[in-house]
Scaffold this motif. Structure first.
Motif, PDB file in Angstrom:
ATOM      1  N   PHE A 379     -28.845  12.689  39.281  1.00 19.45           N
ATOM      2  CA  PHE A 379     -28.629  12.550  37.838  1.00 19.45           C
ATOM      3  C   PHE A 379     -27.146  12.386  37.483  1.00 19.45           C
ATOM      4  N   ASN A 380     -26.254  12.910  38.314  1.00 19.79           N
ATOM      5  CA  ASN A 380     -24.820  12.900  37.979  1.00 19.79           C
ATOM      6  C   ASN A 380     -24.242  11.493  37.883  1.00 19.79           C
ATOM      7  N   LEU A 381     -24.873  10.544  38.546  1.00 25.57           N
ATOM      8  CA  LEU A 381     -24.424   9.151  38.456  1.00 25.57           C
ATOM      9  C   LEU A 381     -25.110   8.420  37.311  1.00 25.57           C
ATOM     10  N   VAL A 382     -26.384   8.693  37.124  1.00 27.77           N
ATOM     11  CA  VAL A 382     -27.185   7.957  36.143  1.00 27.77           C
ATOM     12  C   VAL A 382     -26.799   8.295  34.713  1.00 27.77           C
ATOM     13  N   MET A 383     -26.636   9.573  34.402  1.00 28.93           N
ATOM     14  CA  MET A 383     -26.416   9.989  33.013  1.00 28.93           C
ATOM     15  C   MET A 383     -25.133   9.421  32.395  1.00 28.93           C
ATOM     16  N   PRO A 384     -23.986   9.469  33.079  1.00 32.02           N
ATOM     17  CA  PRO A 384     -22.784   8.849  32.483  1.00 32.02           C
ATOM     18  C   PRO A 384     -22.935   7.346  32.278  1.00 32.02           C
ATOM     19  N   PHE A 385     -23.628   6.682  33.205  1.00 32.54           N
ATOM     20  CA  PHE A 385     -23.844   5.237  33.074  1.00 32.54           C
ATOM     21  C   PHE A 385     -24.640   4.917  31.817  1.00 32.54           C
ATOM     22  N   VAL A 386     -25.672   5.723  31.536  1.00 34.54           N
ATOM     23  CA  VAL A 386     -26.473   5.540  30.325  1.00 34.54           C
ATOM     24  C   VAL A 386     -25.587   5.638  29.082  1.00 34.54           C
ATOM     25  N   SER A 387     -24.704   6.629  29.053  1.00 33.19           N
ATOM     26  CA  SER A 387     -23.813   6.819  27.899  1.00 33.19           C
ATOM     27  C   SER A 387     -22.896   5.621  27.694  1.00 33.19           C
ATOM     28  N   VAL A 388     -22.372   5.074  28.787  1.00 33.76           N
ATOM     29  CA  VAL A 388     -21.468   3.921  28.698  1.00 33.76           C
ATOM     30  C   VAL A 388     -22.187   2.713  28.098  1.00 33.76           C
ATOM     31  N   MET A 389     -23.420   2.472  28.519  1.00 27.17           N
ATOM     32  CA  MET A 389     -24.187   1.336  28.005  1.00 27.17           C
ATOM     33  C   MET A 389     -24.418   1.454  26.492  1.00 27.17           C
ATOM     34  N   ILE A 390     -24.674   2.660  26.025  1.00 24.66           N
ATOM     35  CA  ILE A 390     -24.902   2.846  24.588  1.00 24.66           C
ATOM     36  C   ILE A 390     -23.602   2.680  23.807  1.00 24.66           C
ATOM     37  N   ILE A 391     -22.489   3.080  24.396  1.00 27.35           N
ATOM     38  CA  ILE A 391     -21.182   2.844  23.751  1.00 27.35           C
ATOM     39  C   ILE A 391     -20.973   1.351  23.509  1.00 27.35           C
ATOM     40  N   ILE A 392     -21.275   0.530  24.498  1.00 27.64           N
ATOM     41  CA  ILE A 392     -21.117  -0.923  24.379  1.00 27.64           C
ATOM     42  C   ILE A 392     -22.019  -1.486  23.278  1.00 27.64           C
ATOM     43  N   SER A 393     -23.180  -0.869  23.087  1.00 27.97           N
ATOM     44  CA  SER A 393     -24.144  -1.374  22.094  1.00 27.97           C
ATOM     45  C   SER A 393     -23.581  -1.367  20.672  1.00 27.97           C
ATOM     46  N   LEU A 394     -22.628  -0.472  20.389  1.00 28.73           N
ATOM     47  CA  LEU A 394     -22.077  -0.353  19.037  1.00 28.73           C
ATOM     48  C   LEU A 394     -21.404  -1.650  18.578  1.00 28.73           C
ATOM     49  N   TYR A 395     -20.836  -2.387  19.509  1.00 31.87           N
ATOM     50  CA  TYR A 395     -20.188  -3.662  19.179  1.00 31.87           C
ATOM     51  C   TYR A 395     -21.196  -4.637  18.578  1.00 31.87           C
ATOM     52  N   PHE A 396     -22.386  -4.697  19.147  1.00 36.06           N
ATOM     53  CA  PHE A 396     -23.411  -5.638  18.683  1.00 36.06           C
ATOM     54  C   PHE A 396     -24.099  -5.138  17.419  1.00 36.06           C
ATOM     55  N   LEU A 397     -24.152  -3.840  17.229  1.00 35.81           N
ATOM     56  CA  LEU A 397     -24.681  -3.295  15.994  1.00 35.81           C
ATOM     57  C   LEU A 397     -23.828  -3.739  14.804  1.00 35.81           C
ATOM     58  N   VAL A 398     -22.523  -3.682  14.964  1.00 39.20           N
ATOM     59  CA  VAL A 398     -21.595  -4.080  13.911  1.00 39.20           C
ATOM     60  C   VAL A 398     -21.809  -5.543  13.514  1.00 39.20           C
ATOM     61  N   LYS A 399     -22.171  -6.380  14.475  1.00 41.09           N
ATOM     62  CA  LYS A 399     -22.303  -7.818  14.232  1.00 41.09           C
ATOM     63  C   LYS A 399     -23.629  -8.217  13.568  1.00 41.09           C
ATOM     64  N   ILE A 400     -24.590  -7.288  13.487  1.00 44.55           N
ATOM     65  CA  ILE A 400     -25.848  -7.593  12.800  1.00 44.55           C
ATOM     66  C   ILE A 400     -25.600  -7.582  11.303  1.00 44.55           C
ATOM     67  N   GLU A 401     -25.996  -8.653  10.625  1.00 43.93           N
ATOM     68  CA  GLU A 401     -25.764  -8.778   9.176  1.00 43.93           C
ATOM     69  C   GLU A 401     -27.032  -8.443   8.398  1.00 43.93           C
TER      70      GLU A 401
END
Length: 404
Positions: A379-401
């Motif tokens: 789990f120690n490898l998987v959990m931080p990776f999941v968090s990073v992917m969701i951080i990146i998602s915020l960029y695309f959320l901003v672009k939805i009109e």
């Protein structure tokens, strides 16, 4: 206006009894627990998570290409619902039989597959029917809020009963009763749709075949950047969604008495959904869907890392993970469907549902391999990776009109 009001309450009726049914077969707590009880491990749990959360989304495009040309969607919606009712009934009944664990596990996986795929068939029709039956954005947002609050309240009440059944009856009788109750509740939920008078969408437009739709997906996405950004955002936040069932596995690996905590996990998740529904409803009315999804994403970023820390404490402290996950699930339930309705039209809504599902690669494929990754890398490898992917998602959320 009278038809809209009747449709409004018919959908609320369905939402309430669907919520009751969902509490007894909750895909993030009850079903993973059943799979582990029946002898499944990390890999089997990953397969079942894919079946319940991800893989059926790939079927959305096929179903959408079939349904998009249909003037009325309600008959197909009811067909999907009744297949789900019989699937739940079947699991409830086979759990009463003396079947070897391996055979039982295979049967459960097959029936859950039928349940999940029929749910996709119903879901495409549901979103299209909702958009037509409650046509204005103002009333749609009001409905999303009311639906989430009402279904979360009844889900919480039924979660108390589910917890009681889990804790007082022995396996497999406890799970059998829960699936039978869920089947009956879903049947009651389906009655609401018989009150809806669906408006036919009559058009002379020729609708493309499934193969043509697949070929045209790049062109559709290039023309509608909103849909493209929605698909990418949905994929990246999907990491947070598919990891939730594995919090049960983390608890099992971390605590010797976690098996007695499943009822508490379920109850706390439902409490989180209820509390969050009130908060998200206010934010939705004032700020719109994007603000709700922003807070959902932030909590999704924190949750995987927090689970690692709390897994070193006690089961009672760790159970807070499920309270917080209830907040994120509530936000998803209230907002994702609403966003898709707002960026689509009556004519292309079923198609957009199909495309967004078919391109939801993360929730379709990742659960199939994440169990193996966790088994060998931890789990120690998987959990931080999941968090990073969701951080990146915020960029695309901003672009939805969207309209605010």
């Amino acid at each position: 206006m009278e038809n809209i009001k009747r449709n409004f309450y018919a959908f609320i009726w369905h939402a309430i009894f669907l919520a009751i049914a969902s509490s007894f077969i909750e895909i993030n707590t009850v079903i993973p627990s059943l799979i582990l009880k029946a002898g499944g491990g990390e890999i089997v749990l990953g397969i079942v998570t894919a079946i319940t959360v991800g893989v059926p989304l790939l079927a959305q495009l096929f179903f959408a290409s079939f349904l998009v040309s249909k003037k009325r969607k309600k008959p197909y919606l009811l067909t999907g619902i009744y297949l789900r009712i019989f699937s739940l009934l079947a699991i409830g009944l086979i759990l009463t039989l003396s079947i070897p664990d391996k055979i039982l596990l295979v049967l459960i996986i097959i029936i859950i597959s039928i349940f999940s795929f029929s749910g996709v068939f119903a879901g495409v029709s549901y979103t299209d029917l909702l958009g037509k039956s409650i046509p204005t954005k103002e009333i749609q947002r009001k409905f999303m809020s009311y639906r989430q609050i009402s279904r979360s309240f009844f889900a919480l009440i039924s979660a108390f009963l589910a917890k009681y059944i889990l804790n007082t009856l022995n396996y497999p009788k406890n799970y059998s009763n829960m699936f039978l109750i869920a089947s009956f509740s879903l049947f009651i939920a389906s009655l609401g749709f018989w009150l809806i008078k669906e408006k036919e969408i009559d058009t002379n437009k020729k609708f493309p075949s499934f193969i043509e739709v697949v070929k045209n997906i790049p062109e559709i996405l290039s023309k509608d950047r909103n849909l493209l950004n929605y698909v990418i955002f949905s994929n990246l936040t999907g990491f947070g969604l598919i990891i939730i069932p594995f919090y049960i596995l983390l608890a099992k690996n971390s605590f010797s008495d976690s098996k007695n905590m499943i009822g508490n996990f379920l109850l706390l998740q439902m409490i989180g959904i209820v509390l969050a529904s009130i908060v998200w409803g206010k934010i939705l009315h004032k700020k719109g869907y994007k603000h709700v999804l922003f807070f959902c994403s932030v909590m999704g970023i924190v949750l995987p890392i927090l689970s690692l820390f709390l897994s070193k404490t006690t089961p009672y402290i760790y159970s807070m993970i499920f309270l917080i996950s209830g907040f994120t699930l509530s936000a998803r339930q209230m907002s994702f469907e609403g966003v898709l309705i707002e960026i689509s039209t009556h004519e292309n809504r079923a198609l957009y549902v199909g495309i967004s599902g078919a391109l939801n690669i993360v929730t379709a494929i990742l659960p199939l391999i994440i169990g193996t990754i966790i088994k060998y890398l931890g789990f120690n490898l998987v959990m931080p990776f999941v968090s990073v992917m969701i951080i990146i998602s915020l960029y695309f959320l901003v672009k939805i009109e969207l309209h605010t």
